[in-house]
Design an enzyme around this catalytic site. Structure first.
Site, PDB file in Angstrom:
ATOM      1  NE  ARG A  46      42.817  -3.798  19.023  1.00  8.47           N
ATOM      2  CZ  ARG A  46      43.392  -4.216  20.192  1.00  8.47           C
ATOM      3  NH1 ARG A  46      44.707  -4.868  20.345  1.00  8.47           N
ATOM      4  NH2 ARG A  46      43.189  -3.680  21.466  1.00  8.47           N
ATOM      5  CE1 TYR A  98      48.126  -0.172  -6.350  1.00  6.05           C
ATOM      6  CE2 TYR A  98      48.955   0.109  -4.071  1.00  6.05           C
ATOM      7  CZ  TYR A  98      47.794   0.214  -5.085  1.00  6.05           C
ATOM      8  OH  TYR A  98      46.707   0.647  -4.710  1.00  6.05           O
ATOM      9  CG  ASP A 170      53.013  -7.078  -4.174  1.00  2.70           C
ATOM     10  OD1 ASP A 170      51.893  -8.027  -4.401  1.00  2.70           O
ATOM     11  OD2 ASP A 170      52.745  -5.977  -3.794  1.00  2.70           O
ATOM     12  CE  LYS A 195      44.554  -4.946  -6.408  1.00  2.59           C
ATOM     13  NZ  LYS A 195      45.816  -4.643  -6.295  1.00  2.59           N
TER      14      LYS A 195
HETATM   15  C1  LIG Z   1      46.754  -3.264  -5.345  1.00  4.48           C
HETATM   16  C2  LIG Z   1      47.892  -3.680  -4.984  1.00  4.48           C
HETATM   17  C3  LIG Z   1      48.623  -3.431  -3.582  1.00  4.48           C
HETATM   18  C4  LIG Z   1      47.947  -2.879  -2.550  1.00  4.48           C
HETATM   19  O1  LIG Z   1      46.697  -3.497  -2.069  1.00  4.48           O
HETATM   20  P1  LIG Z   1      45.328  -2.974  -1.455  1.00  4.48           P
HETATM   21  O2  LIG Z   1      44.464  -4.121  -1.122  1.00  4.48           O
HETATM   22  O3  LIG Z   1      44.729  -2.069  -2.624  1.00  4.48           O
HETATM   23  O4  LIG Z   1      45.800  -2.061  -0.360  1.00  4.48           O
HETATM   24  C5  LIG Z   1      49.641  -3.644  -3.627  1.00  4.48           C
HETATM   25  N1  LIG Z   1      50.527  -4.460  -4.458  1.00  4.48           N
HETATM   26  C6  LIG Z   1      49.940  -4.707  -5.747  1.00  4.48           C
HETATM   27  C7  LIG Z   1      51.210  -5.522  -6.594  1.00  4.48           C
HETATM   28  C8  LIG Z   1      48.825  -4.347  -5.980  1.00  4.48           C
HETATM   29  O5  LIG Z   1      48.235  -4.548  -7.232  1.00  4.48           O
END
Ligand SMILES: *Cc1c(COP(=O)(O)O)cnc(C)c1O
Length: 395
Positions: A46, A98, A170, A195
């Site tokens: 952790r 998102y 992001d 992603k």
């Molecule tokens: C999918 C996504 C998230 C969240 O990510 P997770 O891995 O699903 O928790 C945050 N920001 C964007 C732009 C995303 O496409």
């Protein structure tokens, strides 16, 4: 070192006497200590794990950050950042984020004494006005998800810094291979590593990367104290995914542009959003700050039932909420990934009910375009014969 080289040229296992050429999965919870009073580099996964360390250092280097931290998901990463903010902080956030980020800001933020206010991040004057109300953090996506609108990272960083706010970007839609916000003046980069970084749709993960050492120490403290770090096997999957990021994204972008151009020619796609299209209003800003146009295309049809029937008739596109994977995916954000966006914003400019989001994978783009043509034919026939059996109501 050029970006493609950087993706694969990293030390896979620093200090490992076996000198493996792929990072081992240090699948262990604890590490034996020299004695009760002498501690080694690692003690408990952790708090720190060699596989995670390799991933975090690699991503930090790709993002030109001083440090990066890997979390169990993109949302865990975003939460770890937002929880750093003192109670009473205001957050200026893009109005096309998102859905999970909006859910956190609207429903968890207030419990931490945080208040979000949303602004069209492609409109600098609007961002400036929002900042005049005082803010600790600006949070934007560019291109935004799902409408792919563009925020000028350097200009917003300057506006934010002049008022003592930090800028978090992001970067999930672009990846560090195509866009490096910290080099443009942003303070924090966030990723859903689920992603592009993972890239195969088989792992969830998240990243926060920062320049500032004090913020890095706080994030390290939270990652350990709250136990939200990414597990070793997922770290390994991300490391493996990153090695092929360059070739994957290049192919996906070529295909996504071909799909966007096909849709732009169709009279059934009434508006097509893709930063590579000549008509995209943010095209110039995007081209200045990113070296590619990404795998996402979104479009409107003017008719949510037609949109739904169209994606349900597709054979090569899986109906799924993610993007950046090897296979192509289609979704109706309003009903799927962005379902938690408050009802009063659904159907607005930012989240049209008929909006379709496509994530383009590694298939031959001609097969994808043929699939879209065929799906559209089926959807149109169903519509003209009145066979749109289930009418979409409210999400
Ligand atoms: C999918 C996504 C998230 C969240 O990510 P997770 O891995 O699903 O928790 C945050 N920001 C964007 C732009 C995303 O496409």
């Amino acid at each position: 070192m050029r970006p493609d080289t950087k993706l694969v040229a990293f030390e896979p296992a620093p200090g490992d006497p076996c000198r493996p050429n792929s990072t081992p999965i240090y699948q262990t919870a604890t590490f034996a200590q020299e004695s009760a009073l002498e501690f080694g580099r690692y003690d408990y996964t952790r708090s720190g794990n060699p596989t995670r360390d390799v991933l975090e250092r690699h991503v930090a280097r790709l993002e030109s950050a001083s440090r990066a931290f890997a979390f169990a998901s993109g949302m865990a990463a975003i939460a770890a950042l937002l929880r750093q903010l003192p109670a009473g902080s205001r957050i200026v956030a893009g109005d096309d984020l998102y859905g999970g980020s909006v859910r956190w800001l609207d429903r968890i933020g207030p419990r931490n004494g945080l208040s979000p206010s949303y602004v069209d991040a492609s409109d600098l004057a609007a961002v400036e006005r929002a900042l005049d109300g005082g803010a600790k953090l600006v949070l934007v996506e560019t291109p935004s998800n799902p409408r792919l609108s563009i925020a000028d990272i350097a200009a917003i960083a300057e506006l934010a810094h002049r008022r003592g706010a930090l800028l978090a970007v992001d970067n999930s839609a672009m990846s560090p291979h195509r866009q490096r916000p910290l080099e443009l003046g942003a303070d924090i980069v966030l990723h859903s590593a689920t992603k592009h970084l993972g890239g195969h749709g088989d792992a969830t993960g998240g990243i926060v990367a920062v320049k500032d050492d004090a913020l890095a120490s706080e994030l390290a403290f939270f990652q350990n104290a709250e136990g939200t770090a990414l597990a070793p096997f997922e770290c390994w999957l991300l490391l493996r995914g990153i090695k092929t990021l360059g070739v994957r994204i290049e192919r996906e972008e070529q295909s996504a542009l071909a799909v966007a151009e096909f849709l732009a020619r169709s009279k059934f796609a009434t508006r097509v959003h893709h930063p590579g299209l000549a008509a995209h209003p943010g095209r110039e800003v995007h081209a200045r700050q990113a070296s590619g146009t990404g795998c996402l295309v979104s479009f409107e049809t003017g008719d949510a039932d037609l949109s739904r029937r169209w994606i349900e008739a597709l054979e090569l596109f899986t109906i799924a909420v993610s993007f950046g994977s090897t296979d192509s995916q289609a979704s109706l954000p309003c009903w799927m990934s962005h379902k938690s966006v408050p009802k009063d914003r659904v159907g607005s400019r930012t989240l049209p009910r008929d909006l379709v989001r496509l994530s383009i994978g590694l298939e031959d783009p001609l097969d994808l375009i043929e699939d879209l043509e065929r799906g559209l034919e089926i959807a149109r026939r169903a519509r003209s014969s009145g066979r749109l059996d289930v009418r979409l109501g409210s999400p």
